[in-house]
Design an enzyme around this catalytic site. Structure first.
Site, PDB file in Angstrom:
ATOM      1  N   CYS A   1       3.922  -0.223  -8.305  1.00  0.00           N
ATOM      2  CA  CYS A   1       4.407  -1.586  -8.143  1.00  0.00           C
ATOM      3  C   CYS A   1       4.901  -2.135  -9.480  1.00  0.00           C
ATOM      4  CB  CYS A   1       3.282  -2.464  -7.611  1.00  0.00           C
ATOM      5  SG  CYS A   1       3.828  -4.075  -7.071  1.00  0.00           S
TER       6      CYS A   1
ATOM      7  N   CYS B   1      -1.873   1.543  -4.308  1.00  0.00           N
ATOM      8  CA  CYS B   1      -0.584   2.163  -4.636  1.00  0.00           C
ATOM      9  C   CYS B   1      -0.446   2.434  -6.128  1.00  0.00           C
ATOM     10  CB  CYS B   1       0.585   1.333  -4.122  1.00  0.00           C
ATOM     11  SG  CYS B   1       0.697  -0.310  -4.814  1.00  0.00           S
TER      12      CYS B   1
ATOM     13  N   CYS C   1       0.865  -1.176   0.000  1.00  0.00           N
ATOM     14  CA  CYS C   1       0.000   0.000   0.000  1.00  0.00           C
ATOM     15  C   CYS C   1       0.902   1.227   0.000  1.00  0.00           C
ATOM     16  CB  CYS C   1      -1.007  -0.004   1.158  1.00  0.00           C
ATOM     17  SG  CYS C   1      -0.326   0.173   2.802  1.00  0.00           S
TER      18      CYS C   1
END
Length: 134
Positions: free
Chosen positions: A91, A87, A13
């Site tokens: 990533c 997020c 997150c």
């Protein structure tokens, strides 16, 4: 994969201070040593959200010693399953990995009742994840 029989799960997150820490705590509690568990944040906070620590303590899960970690490419590389929680595109994506995006309310600054609701949602999702992995 960290070893032939044990999958590795990474929860991500933004601040690694609430959702991902609660998810990692539940997965460790539910799976024991059958799954390697990691969590990280794209912009880690200074400490885990005290409300998250409190609501997890209600479940018998201790997050007092948890420390937000920075998301690294290596962390994603070592994971078999990457669970993101708000997020966005931070990533990195690697072929052959299982990715899931869990849409969860950010507990930061929320009343304790909201944080409990997020915790309960995470618990159900982690239970389903465990069932799919072991």
């Amino acid at each position: 994969m960290t070893d032939i029989t044990k999958p590795a799960v990474l929860f991500v997150c933004v601040h690694n201070a609430g959702r991902s820490q609660m998810a990692a705590g539940y997965l460790r509690a539910l799976a024991g040593d059958r799954i390697d568990v990691f969590s990280a944040g794209s912009e880690p906070g200074d400490a885990v959200n005290p409300a998250a620590v409190a609501v997890m303590a209600e479940e018998g899960i201790d997050l007092v010693g948890a420390v937000p970690q920075i998301l690294t490419t290596d962390a994603v590389r070592q994971a078999d399953v990457v669970i993101t929680m708000g997020c966005g595109d931070a990533c990195p994506i690697f072929p052959g990995k299982r990715y899931e995006d869990w849409l969860l309310t950010d507990p930061a600054g929320q009343p304790i009742e909201v944080v409990r609701s997020v915790r309960d949602d995470i618990k159900v999702r982690v239970e389903q994840l465990v069932s799919s992995l072991i």
